[in-house]
Design a protein around this motif. Structure first.
Motif, PDB file in Angstrom:
ATOM      1  N   SER B  84       0.820  -1.216   0.000  1.00  0.00           N
ATOM      2  CA  SER B  84       0.000   0.000   0.000  1.00  0.00           C
ATOM      3  C   SER B  84       0.857   1.270   0.000  1.00  0.00           C
ATOM      4  CB  SER B  84      -0.930   0.020   1.214  1.00  0.00           C
ATOM      5  OG  SER B  84      -0.183   0.082   2.412  1.00  0.00           O
ATOM      6  N   GLN B  85       2.163   1.111   0.211  1.00  0.00           N
ATOM      7  CA  GLN B  85       3.061   2.251   0.182  1.00  0.00           C
ATOM      8  C   GLN B  85       3.697   2.447  -1.193  1.00  0.00           C
ATOM      9  OE1 GLN B  85       5.324   1.003   3.716  1.00  0.00           O
ATOM     10  NE2 GLN B  85       4.560   2.847   4.755  1.00  0.00           N
ATOM     11  N   THR B  86       3.309   1.627  -2.151  1.00  0.00           N
ATOM     12  CA  THR B  86       3.684   1.875  -3.548  1.00  0.00           C
ATOM     13  C   THR B  86       3.072   3.201  -3.966  1.00  0.00           C
ATOM     14  OG1 THR B  86       3.896  -0.446  -4.175  1.00  0.00           O
ATOM     15  CG2 THR B  86       3.329   1.112  -5.924  1.00  0.00           C
ATOM     16  N   SER B  87       3.907   4.128  -4.408  1.00  0.00           N
ATOM     17  CA  SER B  87       3.424   5.465  -4.690  1.00  0.00           C
ATOM     18  C   SER B  87       4.561   6.289  -5.291  1.00  0.00           C
ATOM     19  CB  SER B  87       2.943   6.122  -3.382  1.00  0.00           C
ATOM     20  OG  SER B  87       2.315   7.364  -3.622  1.00  0.00           O
ATOM     21  N   VAL B  88       4.234   7.535  -5.624  1.00  0.00           N
ATOM     22  CA  VAL B  88       5.255   8.505  -5.982  1.00  0.00           C
ATOM     23  C   VAL B  88       5.387   9.473  -4.814  1.00  0.00           C
ATOM     24  CG1 VAL B  88       6.047  10.216  -7.628  1.00  0.00           C
ATOM     25  CG2 VAL B  88       4.663   8.293  -8.414  1.00  0.00           C
ATOM     26  N   TYR B  89       6.599   9.630  -4.329  1.00  0.00           N
ATOM     27  CA  TYR B  89       6.856  10.462  -3.156  1.00  0.00           C
ATOM     28  C   TYR B  89       7.529  11.758  -3.582  1.00  0.00           C
ATOM     29  CZ  TYR B  89       5.640   6.409  -0.396  1.00  0.00           C
ATOM     30  OH  TYR B  89       4.948   5.358   0.168  1.00  0.00           O
ATOM     31  N   PHE B  90       6.966  12.865  -3.096  1.00  0.00           N
ATOM     32  CA  PHE B  90       7.515  14.180  -3.402  1.00  0.00           C
ATOM     33  C   PHE B  90       7.957  14.877  -2.129  1.00  0.00           C
ATOM     34  CE2 PHE B  90       6.871  14.770  -7.854  1.00  0.00           C
ATOM     35  CZ  PHE B  90       5.804  13.952  -8.178  1.00  0.00           C
ATOM     36  N   CYS B  91       9.109  15.486  -2.223  1.00  0.00           N
ATOM     37  CA  CYS B  91       9.598  16.371  -1.179  1.00  0.00           C
ATOM     38  C   CYS B  91       9.302  17.800  -1.611  1.00  0.00           C
ATOM     39  CB  CYS B  91      11.100  16.173  -0.998  1.00  0.00           C
ATOM     40  SG  CYS B  91      11.897  17.344   0.096  1.00  0.00           S
ATOM     41  N   ALA B  92       8.993  18.660  -0.656  1.00  0.00           N
ATOM     42  CA  ALA B  92       8.770  20.072  -0.956  1.00  0.00           C
ATOM     43  C   ALA B  92       9.416  20.909   0.136  1.00  0.00           C
ATOM     44  CB  ALA B  92       7.278  20.388  -1.053  1.00  0.00           C
ATOM     45  N   ILE B  93       9.708  22.161  -0.224  1.00  0.00           N
ATOM     46  CA  ILE B  93      10.276  23.085   0.758  1.00  0.00           C
ATOM     47  C   ILE B  93       9.524  24.406   0.693  1.00  0.00           C
ATOM     48  CG2 ILE B  93      12.562  22.041   0.585  1.00  0.00           C
ATOM     49  CD1 ILE B  93      13.469  24.454  -1.074  1.00  0.00           C
ATOM     50  N   SER B  94       9.512  25.121   1.807  1.00  0.00           N
ATOM     51  CA  SER B  94       9.009  26.490   1.801  1.00  0.00           C
ATOM     52  C   SER B  94       9.819  27.292   2.804  1.00  0.00           C
ATOM     53  CB  SER B  94       7.508  26.554   2.113  1.00  0.00           C
ATOM     54  OG  SER B  94       7.247  26.224   3.456  1.00  0.00           O
ATOM     55  N   GLU B  95       9.856  28.591   2.566  1.00  0.00           N
ATOM     56  CA  GLU B  95      10.778  29.429   3.312  1.00  0.00           C
ATOM     57  C   GLU B  95      10.437  29.498   4.793  1.00  0.00           C
ATOM     58  OE1 GLU B  95      11.497  32.929   1.158  1.00  0.00           O
ATOM     59  OE2 GLU B  95      12.992  33.709   2.538  1.00  0.00           O
ATOM     60  N   SER B  96       9.163  29.786   5.113  1.00  0.00           N
ATOM     61  CA  SER B  96       8.832  29.955   6.519  1.00  0.00           C
ATOM     62  C   SER B  96       7.514  29.296   6.917  1.00  0.00           C
ATOM     63  CB  SER B  96       8.744  31.448   6.865  1.00  0.00           C
ATOM     64  OG  SER B  96       7.743  32.063   6.080  1.00  0.00           O
ATOM     65  N   GLY B  97       6.872  28.576   5.974  1.00  0.00           N
ATOM     66  CA  GLY B  97       5.634  27.878   6.294  1.00  0.00           C
ATOM     67  C   GLY B  97       4.439  28.786   6.472  1.00  0.00           C
ATOM     68  N   GLY B  98       4.536  30.024   6.046  1.00  0.00           N
ATOM     69  CA  GLY B  98       3.449  30.970   6.243  1.00  0.00           C
ATOM     70  C   GLY B  98       2.260  30.726   5.328  1.00  0.00           C
ATOM     71  N   SER B  99       1.132  31.309   5.668  1.00  0.00           N
ATOM     72  CA  SER B  99      -0.093  31.147   4.891  1.00  0.00           C
ATOM     73  C   SER B  99       0.093  31.661   3.471  1.00  0.00           C
ATOM     74  CB  SER B  99      -1.229  31.917   5.579  1.00  0.00           C
ATOM     75  OG  SER B  99      -2.398  31.856   4.809  1.00  0.00           O
ATOM     76  N   GLY B 100      -0.298  30.831   2.505  1.00  0.00           N
ATOM     77  CA  GLY B 100      -0.206  31.234   1.111  1.00  0.00           C
ATOM     78  C   GLY B 100       1.192  31.210   0.531  1.00  0.00           C
ATOM     79  N   GLU B 101       2.143  30.697   1.285  1.00  0.00           N
ATOM     80  CA  GLU B 101       3.526  30.683   0.804  1.00  0.00           C
ATOM     81  C   GLU B 101       3.720  29.605  -0.255  1.00  0.00           C
ATOM     82  OE1 GLU B 101       7.256  31.510   3.450  1.00  0.00           O
ATOM     83  OE2 GLU B 101       6.820  29.366   3.464  1.00  0.00           O
ATOM     84  N   THR B 102       4.586  29.868  -1.201  1.00  0.00           N
ATOM     85  CA  THR B 102       4.875  28.910  -2.254  1.00  0.00           C
ATOM     86  C   THR B 102       5.614  27.705  -1.694  1.00  0.00           C
ATOM     87  OG1 THR B 102       5.082  30.693  -3.857  1.00  0.00           O
ATOM     88  CG2 THR B 102       6.039  28.564  -4.463  1.00  0.00           C
ATOM     89  N   GLN B 103       5.210  26.529  -2.147  1.00  0.00           N
ATOM     90  CA  GLN B 103       5.994  25.333  -1.865  1.00  0.00           C
ATOM     91  C   GLN B 103       6.689  24.921  -3.164  1.00  0.00           C
ATOM     92  OE1 GLN B 103       4.116  22.078   0.200  1.00  0.00           O
ATOM     93  NE2 GLN B 103       3.318  23.405   1.822  1.00  0.00           N
ATOM     94  N   TYR B 104       7.956  24.588  -3.057  1.00  0.00           N
ATOM     95  CA  TYR B 104       8.760  24.167  -4.198  1.00  0.00           C
ATOM     96  C   TYR B 104       8.989  22.672  -4.074  1.00  0.00           C
ATOM     97  CZ  TYR B 104       9.654  29.160  -4.463  1.00  0.00           C
ATOM     98  OH  TYR B 104       9.499  30.514  -4.541  1.00  0.00           O
ATOM     99  N   PHE B 105       8.715  21.972  -5.168  1.00  0.00           N
ATOM    100  CA  PHE B 105       8.743  20.524  -5.137  1.00  0.00           C
ATOM    101  C   PHE B 105       9.965  19.943  -5.830  1.00  0.00           C
ATOM    102  CE2 PHE B 105       4.649  19.192  -3.430  1.00  0.00           C
ATOM    103  CZ  PHE B 105       3.972  20.397  -3.414  1.00  0.00           C
ATOM    104  N   GLY B 106      10.415  18.820  -5.299  1.00  0.00           N
ATOM    105  CA  GLY B 106      11.442  18.046  -5.953  1.00  0.00           C
ATOM    106  C   GLY B 106      10.876  17.236  -7.100  1.00  0.00           C
ATOM    107  N   PRO B 107      11.725  16.469  -7.795  1.00  0.00           N
ATOM    108  CA  PRO B 107      11.279  15.725  -8.981  1.00  0.00           C
ATOM    109  C   PRO B 107      10.539  14.429  -8.666  1.00  0.00           C
ATOM    110  CG  PRO B 107      13.608  15.370  -8.611  1.00  0.00           C
ATOM    111  CD  PRO B 107      13.172  16.387  -7.601  1.00  0.00           C
TER     112      PRO B 107
END
Lengths: 111, 114
Positions: B84-107
């Motif tokens: 059940s853990q077969t999936s595509v896993y994505f990592c993301a980052i954001s600068e400060s976790g604030g509301s409406g902040e952009t998240q940038y994703f890995g491949p």
């Protein structure tokens, strides 16, 4: 639990046609984002809307946030093959800063 | 493009084996996230981190653990992989976790558990 439902799930259209994708919830969101994801890649942010009733335009793409901040729409005018991809809406819950993603709309624009 | 890499990009493993996925960022962003993506479910948050050694659970955290010993690295571990853990896993980052902040994703990492 806050949920975001997108419709349609799949959309196949011809180049030059217009289309609208919907993102709906029964919950209020403090902001809403739209991402586009191409095959084999991670999502990329297109736009963030934060005010109820807000309309933002990005070239041929028009994004609207509902007055009650529970829904949003993405309208594409004169679609191009480069618009092909998975479109995801994501809401920033009022009780948490964690993003909640919609179920996605897979768009295929045929030449 | 935000400097985010994920390794491995593809992995095939057997049920019951431990698996560790790595996310590395060069942006010095405070927040890092692990998501899984499955058809019909969009992206679902597994765990996130708001600083070195500071982590919290997401929507689908059962069967997963994380660690962040350095700002730039966020590890996701499947202690005993299940199908059940077969999936595509994505990592993301954001600068400060604030509301409406952009998240940038890995491949993404495509994981198949047999």
């Amino acid at each position: 639990t806050q949920l975001l439902e997108q419709s349609p799930q799949f959309l196949s259209i011809q180049e030059g046609e217009n289309l609208t994708v919907y993102c709906n919830s029964s919950s209020v969101f403090s902001s809403l984002q739209w991402y586009r994801q191409e095959p084999g890649e991670g999502p990329v942010l297109l736009v963030t809307v934060v005010t109820g009733g807000e309309v933002k335009k990005l070239k041929r793409l028009t994004f609207q946030f509902g007055d009650a901040r529970k829904d949003s729409s993405l309208h594409i005018t004169a679609a191009q093959t480069g618009d092909t991809g998975l479109y995801l809406c994501a809401g920033d819950g009022t009780a948490t800063n964690k993003l909640i993603f919609g179920t996605g709309t897979l768009l295929a624009v045929q030449p | 493009d935000a400097g985010i890499t994920q390794s491995p990009r593809h992995k095939v493993t057997e049920t019951g084996t431990p698996v560790t996925l790595r996310c590395h960022q060069t942006e010095n962003h405070r927040y890092m996230y692990w998501y899984r993506q499955d058809p019909g479910h969009g992206l679902r948050l597994i765990h996130y981190s708001y600083g070195v050694k500071d982590t919290d659970k997401g929507e689908v955290s059962d069967g997963y653990s994380v660690s962040r010993s350095k700002t730039e690295d966020f590890l996701l571990t499947l202690e005993s992989a299940t199908s059940s853990q077969t999936s595509v896993y994505f990592c993301a980052i954001s600068e400060s976790g604030g509301s409406g902040e952009t998240q940038y994703f890995g491949p993404g990492t495509r994981l198949l558990v047999l």
